[in-house]
Write a protein that holds these residues in place. Structure first.
Motif, PDB file in Angstrom:
ATOM      1  N   LEU A   1       6.374 -71.582  -2.056  1.00 29.79           N
ATOM      2  CA  LEU A   1       5.122 -71.537  -1.309  1.00 29.79           C
ATOM      3  C   LEU A   1       4.589 -70.119  -1.292  1.00 29.79           C
ATOM      4  O   LEU A   1       5.267 -69.204  -0.825  1.00 29.79           O
ATOM      5  N   HIS A   2       3.386 -69.955  -1.833  1.00 27.05           N
ATOM      6  CA  HIS A   2       2.728 -68.659  -1.817  1.00 27.05           C
ATOM      7  C   HIS A   2       1.564 -68.701  -0.835  1.00 27.05           C
ATOM      8  O   HIS A   2       0.706 -69.581  -0.905  1.00 27.05           O
ATOM      9  N   ILE A   3       1.552 -67.749   0.096  1.00 29.48           N
ATOM     10  CA  ILE A   3       0.485 -67.701   1.087  1.00 29.48           C
ATOM     11  C   ILE A   3      -0.851 -67.400   0.408  1.00 29.48           C
ATOM     12  O   ILE A   3      -0.960 -66.492  -0.405  1.00 29.48           O
ATOM     13  N   MET A   4      -1.867 -68.193   0.763  1.00 28.10           N
ATOM     14  CA  MET A   4      -3.188 -67.992   0.167  1.00 28.10           C
ATOM     15  C   MET A   4      -4.283 -67.801   1.216  1.00 28.10           C
ATOM     16  O   MET A   4      -5.396 -67.403   0.895  1.00 28.10           O
ATOM     17  N   TYR A   5      -3.953 -68.083   2.490  1.00 32.35           N
ATOM     18  CA  TYR A   5      -4.963 -67.923   3.548  1.00 32.35           C
ATOM     19  C   TYR A   5      -4.265 -67.633   4.867  1.00 32.35           C
ATOM     20  O   TYR A   5      -3.218 -68.212   5.181  1.00 32.35           O
ATOM     21  N   ILE A   6      -4.818 -66.726   5.654  1.00 31.14           N
ATOM     22  CA  ILE A   6      -4.372 -66.493   7.033  1.00 31.14           C
ATOM     23  C   ILE A   6      -5.616 -66.362   7.906  1.00 31.14           C
ATOM     24  O   ILE A   6      -6.658 -65.885   7.449  1.00 31.14           O
ATOM     25  N   ASN A   7      -5.502 -66.798   9.167  1.00 33.70           N
ATOM     26  CA  ASN A   7      -6.652 -66.656  10.055  1.00 33.70           C
ATOM     27  C   ASN A   7      -6.540 -65.369  10.876  1.00 33.70           C
ATOM     28  O   ASN A   7      -5.577 -64.612  10.759  1.00 33.70           O
ATOM     29  N   GLU A   8      -7.536 -65.128  11.717  1.00 34.27           N
ATOM     30  CA  GLU A   8      -7.582 -63.874  12.475  1.00 34.27           C
ATOM     31  C   GLU A   8      -6.430 -63.779  13.475  1.00 34.27           C
ATOM     32  O   GLU A   8      -5.912 -62.681  13.729  1.00 34.27           O
ATOM     33  N   ALA A   9      -6.035 -64.926  14.048  1.00 35.05           N
ATOM     34  CA  ALA A   9      -4.937 -64.909  15.015  1.00 35.05           C
ATOM     35  C   ALA A   9      -3.626 -64.497  14.343  1.00 35.05           C
ATOM     36  O   ALA A   9      -2.794 -63.824  14.955  1.00 35.05           O
ATOM     37  N   PHE A  10      -3.437 -64.881  13.083  1.00 37.81           N
ATOM     38  CA  PHE A  10      -2.245 -64.470  12.338  1.00 37.81           C
ATOM     39  C   PHE A  10      -2.251 -62.956  12.143  1.00 37.81           C
ATOM     40  O   PHE A  10      -1.219 -62.293  12.306  1.00 37.81           O
ATOM     41  N   GLN A  11      -3.403 -62.403  11.805  1.00 38.34           N
ATOM     42  CA  GLN A  11      -3.505 -60.957  11.628  1.00 38.34           C
ATOM     43  C   GLN A  11      -3.210 -60.226  12.938  1.00 38.34           C
ATOM     44  O   GLN A  11      -2.510 -59.209  12.951  1.00 38.34           O
ATOM     45  N   ALA A  12      -3.741 -60.768  14.056  1.00 42.20           N
ATOM     46  CA  ALA A  12      -3.524 -60.126  15.351  1.00 42.20           C
ATOM     47  C   ALA A  12      -2.057 -60.183  15.761  1.00 42.20           C
ATOM     48  O   ALA A  12      -1.532 -59.228  16.353  1.00 42.20           O
ATOM     49  N   LEU A  13      -1.382 -61.293  15.449  1.00 45.03           N
ATOM     50  CA  LEU A  13       0.016 -61.466  15.855  1.00 45.03           C
ATOM     51  C   LEU A  13       0.969 -60.633  15.004  1.00 45.03           C
ATOM     52  O   LEU A  13       1.891 -60.004  15.527  1.00 45.03           O
ATOM     53  N   THR A  14       0.756 -60.602  13.692  1.00 42.50           N
ATOM     54  CA  THR A  14       1.721 -59.986  12.786  1.00 42.50           C
ATOM     55  C   THR A  14       1.301 -58.608  12.287  1.00 42.50           C
ATOM     56  O   THR A  14       2.149 -57.836  11.817  1.00 42.50           O
ATOM     57  N   GLY A  15       0.010 -58.299  12.358  1.00 43.44           N
ATOM     58  CA  GLY A  15      -0.468 -57.032  11.815  1.00 43.44           C
ATOM     59  C   GLY A  15      -0.756 -57.087  10.327  1.00 43.44           C
ATOM     60  O   GLY A  15      -1.283 -56.132   9.746  1.00 43.44           O
ATOM     61  N   TYR A  16      -0.418 -58.214   9.691  1.00 50.75           N
ATOM     62  CA  TYR A  16      -0.672 -58.355   8.261  1.00 50.75           C
ATOM     63  C   TYR A  16      -2.111 -58.789   8.009  1.00 50.75           C
ATOM     64  O   TYR A  16      -2.665 -59.608   8.744  1.00 50.75           O
ATOM     65  N   VAL A  17      -2.715 -58.244   6.957  1.00 50.96           N
ATOM     66  CA  VAL A  17      -3.977 -58.763   6.448  1.00 50.96           C
ATOM     67  C   VAL A  17      -3.659 -59.578   5.197  1.00 50.96           C
ATOM     68  O   VAL A  17      -2.529 -59.552   4.690  1.00 50.96           O
ATOM     69  N   LEU A  18      -4.645 -60.298   4.703  1.00 48.76           N
ATOM     70  CA  LEU A  18      -4.386 -61.217   3.599  1.00 48.76           C
ATOM     71  C   LEU A  18      -3.810 -60.517   2.376  1.00 48.76           C
ATOM     72  O   LEU A  18      -2.892 -61.028   1.724  1.00 48.76           O
ATOM     73  N   ASP A  19      -4.300 -59.327   2.061  1.00 45.93           N
ATOM     74  CA  ASP A  19      -3.805 -58.611   0.881  1.00 45.93           C
ATOM     75  C   ASP A  19      -2.316 -58.254   1.002  1.00 45.93           C
ATOM     76  O   ASP A  19      -1.632 -58.079  -0.006  1.00 45.93           O
ATOM     77  N   ASP A  20      -1.830 -58.139   2.244  1.00 46.09           N
ATOM     78  CA  ASP A  20      -0.412 -57.807   2.441  1.00 46.09           C
ATOM     79  C   ASP A  20       0.512 -58.962   2.060  1.00 46.09           C
ATOM     80  O   ASP A  20       1.629 -58.737   1.593  1.00 46.09           O
TER      81      ASP A  20
END
Length: 221
Positions: free
Chosen positions: A84-103
């Motif tokens: 499974l390769h991550i292809m999309y994250i929402n804003e709440a995921f970024q806020a929780l983990t600090g990761y942006v999609l490019d990461d």
């Protein structure tokens, strides 16, 4: 509103420009007016397509603005194993983990785990994914700054019309505070049990200490 463009024969270039500008479909008007026979079906299809796009827009808005972290991973097989390769994250995921999609883009779902992540939970998740089954788990995960948090993770498959799993959707929630309260309750219960055990020992000892002189007094009497 669905927009259908109609042109005469030889004016297809105009129809192409109309489609690029947002038209849903186009018809070529023939001299025998046969295009009128398929016009009702074309209109019906355009309306259904418009409704589907509206539903997709609403679903996308719900995922984007959800309070829980959401990520979508593409499913593929390599050397007999499902990945499974991550292809999309929402804003709440970024806020929780600090990761942006490019990461995390094109990285394995397990990339947000680490040394403290329970390997048994990882194996459980992997086994369910390999069988295209939904799975729920609670485990320690890592933020981008390498700090940890307890996450409640729910993963479920998305299938196409041929019942083939193409993607997985995951919903992630921070349950660190809940785990802290749970741990405090366990510690409080253990402390209460320990105090109760000490009380029982004290009472048993006092009963023995009192009974010994009482027996002597009774004997002398």
């Amino acid at each position: 509103t669905p927009f259908i463009f109609a042109t005469g024969g030889g004016d297809e270039e105009i129809a192409v420009k109309a489609l690029k500008a947002g038209a849903y479909d186009y018809l070529i008007k023939d001299k025998d007016r046969n295009y009128l026979k398929i016009l009702p079906l074309t209109i019906s299809n355009a309306i259904e397509r418009s409704k589907s796009q509206e539903m997709l827009r609403l679903l996308e808005s719900a995922v984007v603005n959800a309070n829980d972290a959401v990520f979508i991973a593409k499913n593929y097989r390599k050397e007999g194993k499902r990945h499974l390769h991550i292809m999309y994250i929402n804003e709440a995921f970024q806020a929780l983990t600090g990761y942006v999609l490019d990461d995390v883009k094109q990285k394995e779902v397990t990339s947000i785990g680490g040394a403290e992540t329970d390997i048994n939970e990882i194996l459980k998740i992997t086994n369910h994914i390999n069988q295209s089954k939904s799975v729920k788990s609670e485990l320690i995960l890592y933020r981008k700054d390498n700090t940890t948090f307890w996450g409640s993770l729910s993963i479920f498959p998305l299938k196409n019309e041929n019942d083939q799993t193409t993607h997985f959707v995951a919903i992630l929630r921070d349950i660190t505070e809940g785990k802290k309260v749970e741990r405090e309750l366990i510690e409080a219960k253990q402390a209460a049990d320990k105090a109760r055990h000490a009380e029982q020992q004290f009472l048993a000892s006092m009963s023995h200490e009192i009974r010994t002189p009482m027996n002597a007094v009774i004997g002398m009497t």
